[in-house]
Write a protein that holds these residues in place. Sequence first.
Motif, PDB file in Angstrom:
ATOM      1  N   UNK A  22       0.834  -1.212   0.000  1.00 40.97           N
ATOM      2  CA  UNK A  22       0.000   0.000   0.000  1.00 40.97           C
ATOM      3  C   UNK A  22       0.866   1.258   0.000  1.00 40.97           C
ATOM      4  N   UNK A  23       1.948   1.235   0.768  1.00 40.12           N
ATOM      5  CA  UNK A  23       2.862   2.377   0.823  1.00 40.12           C
ATOM      6  C   UNK A  23       3.610   2.541  -0.504  1.00 40.12           C
ATOM      7  N   UNK A  24       4.059   1.425  -1.074  1.00 41.32           N
ATOM      8  CA  UNK A  24       4.767   1.459  -2.353  1.00 41.32           C
ATOM      9  C   UNK A  24       3.851   2.005  -3.452  1.00 41.32           C
ATOM     10  N   UNK A  25       2.630   1.505  -3.500  1.00 43.97           N
ATOM     11  CA  UNK A  25       1.675   1.950  -4.518  1.00 43.97           C
ATOM     12  C   UNK A  25       1.419   3.456  -4.401  1.00 43.97           C
ATOM     13  N   UNK A  31       4.334   9.544  -8.416  1.00 44.52           N
ATOM     14  CA  UNK A  31       5.411   9.763  -9.363  1.00 44.52           C
ATOM     15  C   UNK A  31       6.802   9.575  -8.799  1.00 44.52           C
ATOM     16  N   UNK A  32       6.908   9.069  -7.585  1.00 47.59           N
ATOM     17  CA  UNK A  32       8.216   8.843  -6.980  1.00 47.59           C
ATOM     18  C   UNK A  32       8.856   7.568  -7.548  1.00 47.59           C
ATOM     19  N   UNK A  33      10.177   7.570  -7.609  1.00 47.48           N
ATOM     20  CA  UNK A  33      10.885   6.362  -7.973  1.00 47.48           C
ATOM     21  C   UNK A  33      10.960   5.418  -6.789  1.00 47.48           C
ATOM     22  N   UNK A  34      10.681   4.139  -7.010  1.00 47.73           N
ATOM     23  CA  UNK A  34      10.657   3.159  -5.927  1.00 47.73           C
ATOM     24  C   UNK A  34      11.553   1.972  -6.262  1.00 47.73           C
ATOM     25  N   UNK A  35      12.436   1.657  -5.325  1.00 45.74           N
ATOM     26  CA  UNK A  35      13.272   0.469  -5.431  1.00 45.74           C
ATOM     27  C   UNK A  35      13.094  -0.354  -4.164  1.00 45.74           C
ATOM     28  N   UNK A  53      18.976  -3.987  -6.048  1.00 44.73           N
ATOM     29  CA  UNK A  53      17.571  -3.564  -5.935  1.00 44.73           C
ATOM     30  C   UNK A  53      16.711  -4.112  -7.063  1.00 44.73           C
ATOM     31  N   UNK A  54      15.430  -4.188  -6.769  1.00 43.56           N
ATOM     32  CA  UNK A  54      14.409  -4.411  -7.788  1.00 43.56           C
ATOM     33  C   UNK A  54      13.646  -3.097  -7.906  1.00 43.56           C
ATOM     34  N   UNK A  55      13.770  -2.458  -9.054  1.00 42.44           N
ATOM     35  CA  UNK A  55      13.200  -1.136  -9.279  1.00 42.44           C
ATOM     36  C   UNK A  55      11.882  -1.272 -10.032  1.00 42.44           C
ATOM     37  N   UNK A  56      10.858  -0.581  -9.555  1.00 45.41           N
ATOM     38  CA  UNK A  56       9.566  -0.603 -10.236  1.00 45.41           C
ATOM     39  C   UNK A  56       9.609   0.344 -11.435  1.00 45.41           C
ATOM     40  N   UNK A  57       9.315  -0.180 -12.599  1.00 44.88           N
ATOM     41  CA  UNK A  57       9.293   0.639 -13.805  1.00 44.88           C
ATOM     42  C   UNK A  57       8.125   1.626 -13.759  1.00 44.88           C
ATOM     43  N   UNK A  58       8.331   2.787 -14.342  1.00 41.71           N
ATOM     44  CA  UNK A  58       7.295   3.815 -14.365  1.00 41.71           C
ATOM     45  C   UNK A  58       6.030   3.279 -15.035  1.00 41.71           C
ATOM     46  N   UNK A  59       4.886   3.678 -14.509  1.00 41.14           N
ATOM     47  CA  UNK A  59       3.602   3.222 -15.037  1.00 41.14           C
ATOM     48  C   UNK A  59       2.820   4.423 -15.564  1.00 41.14           C
ATOM     49  N   UNK A  60       2.304   4.318 -16.774  1.00 41.31           N
ATOM     50  CA  UNK A  60       1.508   5.412 -17.341  1.00 41.31           C
ATOM     51  C   UNK A  60       0.247   5.647 -16.516  1.00 41.31           C
ATOM     52  N   UNK A  61      -0.373   4.551 -16.075  1.00 40.29           N
ATOM     53  CA  UNK A  61      -1.571   4.645 -15.245  1.00 40.29           C
ATOM     54  C   UNK A  61      -1.456   3.634 -14.124  1.00 40.29           C
ATOM     55  N   UNK A  62      -1.542   4.117 -12.899  1.00 38.70           N
ATOM     56  CA  UNK A  62      -1.424   3.226 -11.744  1.00 38.70           C
ATOM     57  C   UNK A  62      -2.782   2.599 -11.456  1.00 38.70           C
ATOM     58  N   UNK A  63      -2.873   1.264 -11.435  1.00 38.02           N
ATOM     59  CA  UNK A  63      -4.150   0.593 -11.155  1.00 38.02           C
ATOM     60  C   UNK A  63      -4.732   1.023  -9.816  1.00 38.02           C
ATOM     61  N   UNK A  64      -6.035   0.947  -9.702  1.00 40.86           N
ATOM     62  CA  UNK A  64      -6.703   1.451  -8.501  1.00 40.86           C
ATOM     63  C   UNK A  64      -6.603   0.509  -7.314  1.00 40.86           C
ATOM     64  N   UNK A  66      -4.797  -2.719  -5.014  1.00 45.15           N
ATOM     65  CA  UNK A  66      -3.488  -3.288  -4.701  1.00 45.15           C
ATOM     66  C   UNK A  66      -3.225  -4.540  -5.523  1.00 45.15           C
ATOM     67  N   UNK A  67      -4.234  -5.368  -5.643  1.00 42.20           N
ATOM     68  CA  UNK A  67      -4.052  -6.634  -6.356  1.00 42.20           C
ATOM     69  C   UNK A  67      -3.673  -6.404  -7.817  1.00 42.20           C
ATOM     70  N   UNK A  68      -4.360  -5.476  -8.490  1.00 40.78           N
ATOM     71  CA  UNK A  68      -4.047  -5.199  -9.894  1.00 40.78           C
ATOM     72  C   UNK A  68      -2.702  -4.486 -10.027  1.00 40.78           C
ATOM     73  N   UNK A  69      -2.377  -3.626  -9.059  1.00 43.14           N
ATOM     74  CA  UNK A  69      -1.075  -2.951  -9.082  1.00 43.14           C
ATOM     75  C   UNK A  69       0.048  -3.976  -8.972  1.00 43.14           C
ATOM     76  N   UNK A  70      -0.122  -4.914  -8.061  1.00 45.55           N
ATOM     77  CA  UNK A  70       0.900  -5.953  -7.860  1.00 45.55           C
ATOM     78  C   UNK A  70       1.056  -6.802  -9.122  1.00 45.55           C
ATOM     79  N   UNK A  71      -0.071  -7.102  -9.772  1.00 44.92           N
ATOM     80  CA  UNK A  71      -0.036  -7.954 -10.959  1.00 44.92           C
ATOM     81  C   UNK A  71       0.596  -7.247 -12.160  1.00 44.92           C
ATOM     82  N   UNK A  72       0.385  -5.940 -12.269  1.00 41.35           N
ATOM     83  CA  UNK A  72       0.819  -5.211 -13.461  1.00 41.35           C
ATOM     84  C   UNK A  72       2.191  -4.536 -13.311  1.00 41.35           C
ATOM     85  N   UNK A  73       2.671  -4.414 -12.085  1.00 40.58           N
ATOM     86  CA  UNK A  73       3.976  -3.775 -11.877  1.00 40.58           C
ATOM     87  C   UNK A  73       5.084  -4.618 -12.495  1.00 40.58           C
TER      88      UNK A  73
END
Length: 345
Positions: A22-25, A31-35, A53-64, A66-73
């Motif tokens: 939840x904090x990462x999302x 728009x922050x960079x997250x590793x 590190x495992x860096x999360x790639x930038x997302x054009x649209x962040x899913x609403x 947590x489950x979809x965010x985790x799946x699409x990250x």
Amino acid sequence: MNICFIMYPWKEIDPENDTSLALIKECVKRGHGVAMCTPANLTIRDSVTNAFCRVINRMEKVPSTLKSFYAKATLREEMLPLAGFDAIFFRANPPLDPIMLNFLDSVKDDVFIINSLQGMREANNKLYTAAFGDAHSNIIPNTHVSKNKDYLVRQIKESKADKMIIKPLNGFGGSGVILIEKSAMNNINSLLDFYINSSDGSSNYVILQDYIEGADQGDVRILMLNGEAIGAMKRVPGSDDHRSNVSAGGSIAKHTLTKTEKALCKQIGPKLVKDGLYFVGIDVIGGKLVEVNVMSPGGITYMNKVYKNKVKIQEKVIDFLESKVVDNLQAFDRRSRLRKRVEDA
């Protein structure tokens, strides 16, 4: 802003209920960079502390959700210097690795770390609650901590209560928490032997604590941010377990802080801030402080659910994190300008 989460592996995340996720999302949404890295991923290269590190790639649209965010990250792997981040959010599970803290000591003056290293050293286990008790306070239940089996047995026999709680010093998530009764004293010796003696020949500390009446009805998890309560929920034990931890089968319900609980938060808040423990989860039963969780306090997703997302706690936490980073940058800029004036004089 770039943030590094030192935590458990990505594959171990519960995509529906994980507080770290939840904090990462929320960070990615802003728009922050997250590793992310685990404590085992820390390394030193050319005298500089780095992390695989495992860096999360930038997302054009962040899913609403947590489950979809985790799946699409999507993630990429990079070796990055920790001092290059604006903030480090520590979310690893107990027990605390002292060597890992030694790695972080090298960057603590360069990057804001939540919670502070010294604070975690002092408060990473269940002994920290003793810091809030004194001869005139009734804030914590009567507690004994020892490796001496004879002493613990004596305390059980001398206790006026028929029930007590026994648990390992370094347990978490309700693991190893047992309700004992005087009527079962024949089992106490073997139980203490199991808790104290390790297979490698070392010994472990055991906590013996007065049973608080009403504990069978559950406990209250309160999340504290910068010394103030920002959320709470009631945790109710399952039908076949005395523990109220959600990970142990407990359920959750809405909870409004009582006058006693508000007073408790107000009493302990200043010390938490003084020790650099900005984001903390405390467990309360009957108005008494049972545990202080400083390494990876959970509950954000559950609290959001019971309050139907009217209170989005992760937003408050990241707001605070951003403010601390800005404060640090402004302080650095001010020092730089003042030093330049002195150099130019």
